[in-house]
Design an enzyme around this catalytic site. Sequence first.
Site, mmCIF file in Angstrom:
data_model
loop_
_atom_site.group_PDB
_atom_site.id
_atom_site.type_symbol
_atom_site.label_atom_id
_atom_site.label_comp_id
_atom_site.label_asym_id
_atom_site.label_seq_id
_atom_site.Cartn_x
_atom_site.Cartn_y
_atom_site.Cartn_z
ATOM 1 C CD GLU A 298 -13.133 -5.211 -2.649
ATOM 2 O OE1 GLU A 298 -11.939 -5.542 -2.576
ATOM 3 O OE2 GLU A 298 -14.071 -6.029 -2.566
ATOM 4 N NE ARG B 284 -1.429 6.621 1.230
ATOM 5 C CZ ARG B 284 -1.475 5.680 2.162
ATOM 6 N NH1 ARG B 284 -1.209 5.988 3.421
ATOM 7 N NH2 ARG B 284 -1.773 4.448 1.829
ATOM 8 C CG HIS C 203 0.148 1.906 -9.308
ATOM 9 N ND1 HIS C 203 -0.091 1.563 -7.995
ATOM 10 C CD2 HIS C 203 -0.945 2.600 -9.709
ATOM 11 C CE1 HIS C 203 -1.285 2.026 -7.640
ATOM 12 N NE2 HIS C 203 -1.826 2.663 -8.655
ATOM 13 N NE ARG D 167 -4.218 6.735 -7.484
ATOM 14 C CZ ARG D 167 -4.096 6.579 -6.168
ATOM 15 N NH1 ARG D 167 -3.893 7.613 -5.384
ATOM 16 N NH2 ARG D 167 -4.182 5.371 -5.632
ATOM 17 C CG ASP E 45 -2.057 0.941 1.154
ATOM 18 O OD1 ASP E 45 -2.271 1.525 0.071
ATOM 19 O OD2 ASP E 45 -2.752 1.119 2.169
ATOM 20 C CG LEU F 207 9.747 -16.932 -3.788
ATOM 21 C CD1 LEU F 207 9.478 -16.964 -2.290
ATOM 22 C CD2 LEU F 207 10.170 -15.532 -4.221
#
Length: 238
Positions: free
Chosen positions: A63, A20, A33, A29, A16, A127
Amino acid sequence: MIDKDRMPASVAIIMDGNGRWAAKRKLPRVMGHNAGMNALVEIVRHSSNIGIRHLTVYAFSTENWKRSSEEINGIFSLLVKFVDSKLEELDREHVRVRILGDYRKLPEKSVGRLERMMERTENNTGLQFNICLNYGARDEIRRAAAEIADLASRGEIRGEDVTEELLAAHLYTGKEAVPDPALLIRTSGEMRLSNFLLWQAAYSEMVFTDVLWPDFTPRELERCIEEYQHRDRRFGGR
Ligand code: FPP
């Protein structure tokens, strides 16, 4: 220092704070990312190096469709870029990539890349890197319930056969053999689960950090693991 003999085998991360991070720099934005994707690449490398067996990240929730189409398409384009630029390395490092969630609803181009990445890394034994895309925990549990209802309606099982193990096996994590996360990390100072791994996180140790996801470094991951290693896990017992 982290104790290599007490590593959390399964780590989950809510990445998250990308928005910001970008806002602080007056950037769109999507640039947040993009920086988040670069941070993730380092975290995958480091997780593999320090012997984490499963790394599960929340990249796009059920969402997240509420966001602008510009931002959504930006994230999907980053997925394509990620596969095109990192698949060789992931495969070389024996990483096995799995997608959790209803990813087939993503644009065709992204779906194609994701399936190529899964096929290519299918037999790798390092992994296991699980990317949650179009994932929501309630939707995951609803799907499991629906599959179990179908089994019951065909007379294959009865109510009393519905054990926790059966339900867990019908979750995305059950199908991809992902163990419940021992450690669940959320960045950017928010302290909620936001519909992530609701069933699987029943006994996870949660570590919250104020660091925004693009600033999350391997050192910060180790700091979270140190905090985890200082916890006393009792699973409800004494
Ligand atoms: C949350 O930050 C982050 C997301 C919704 C997207 C996460 C995606 C990536 C890190 C890139 C994905 C790439 C790959 C290869 C999986 P936010 O936008 O909610 O931040 P904010 O709360 O500050 O607005």
